[in-house]
Scaffold this active site. Sequence first.
Site, short mmCIF file in Angstrom:
data_model
loop_
_atom_site.label_atom_id
_atom_site.label_comp_id
_atom_site.label_asym_id
_atom_site.label_seq_id
_atom_site.Cartn_x
_atom_site.Cartn_y
_atom_site.Cartn_z
N SER A 1 4.64 -5.83 -0.82
CA SER A 1 5.33 -4.93 0.11
C SER A 1 4.42 -4.67 1.30
O SER A 1 3.20 -4.80 1.22
CB SER A 1 5.63 -3.60 -0.59
N TYR B 1 3.68 3.87 -5.65
CA TYR B 1 4.18 2.55 -5.23
C TYR B 1 3.13 1.84 -4.39
O TYR B 1 2.85 0.65 -4.60
CB TYR B 1 5.47 2.73 -4.43
#
Length: 261
Positions: A134, A147
Site C-alpha cells: 500500500s 494498517y
Amino acid sequence: MNLLAGKTVLLTGATGGIGAEVAKQLSAEGARLILTGRSVEKLRALQNHLAAETLIYPCDLTDATEQQGLLQFCQQHRGIDVLINNAGISQFDLCPKQNYSELVSINLLVPMQLCQLFLPMLRQHKGQILNVGSAFGSIGHPGFTGYCATKFGLRGFTEALQRELSGSDIQVKYFAPRATETSINSSEVVQLNQQLGNHMDSPDWVAQQLVRQLKSNDLRCFLGWPERIFVRLNGVFPALVDMGLKSKLTLIELFAVGKTR
C-alpha cells in the site's frame, strides 16, 4: 508474447475487490488459477465467471494447518509459478481502539509464511512472488496505525527477500496501490477521502497495473500522484509530511471518533 499464458498463479484474497479483478484479468491472459479465500460461495461464484482453468481452495490462511493444506493442494495440481499475496484487511480508528493482532496476522504474518512455505516450489518453477502492499506502507497516516505498521513491515520483508534471492531465478515484487474503490474502505474512510480530496482508483485499473507489473521486470510499483511524490518526500524529508498531515488531523479524528458513535 503472452508471458502469463499457461502459468499457474496462486492468488490469495481472490474474492476481494482487487482480487476478483486480478483473477478476471489473469484468466483473460490465459493463466491457470488457484484461488483462495474464506468463502466457498464467493469463490465458486467467481470461478463460474472465469474462462481459463480455475481451481478454488477455501481456507483460513491464519491457520498453519490450513496453510499446509493449501500447499498440498497446489502440489497435487502441478505446483505454482506465481504467488500473489493479495489478502488483507484495513482498520480506520484511533490507536486505543485498533485490533493489532488481527492486522498483523492477516496483513504481515500470512504473506511471510506463504513465501516461506512456497519458496521450494517456486525455485523449481523459476517463479515469482508479488506482495500487495500500500501507499501506507511508506507513509505513516493518522487513523491507520496498525494498517501502516503491517504494510511497512510487508514492504521491508519484500525488499529483504528480493535482495536475498537476487542471485536466484525467483523474482520478488512489491505492488503498492493507493486508496481503491473496494469494500476494504468503510463509509467513513470514503467520506474522509472525499473531504481530503484524495483520489480513489477503480479496482479494474489497479488490477491492470498489477498484471502489467507481473509481465515486466519491475520489482517495485507505486500507484498514483501525488502519492508517489509523498512516498519519496516522506523518505527524505519526513518533517514536511508531518506538517501536511498535522493540518488534516482534526478532520481525521472527527471521522475516526464519529464512526464509534
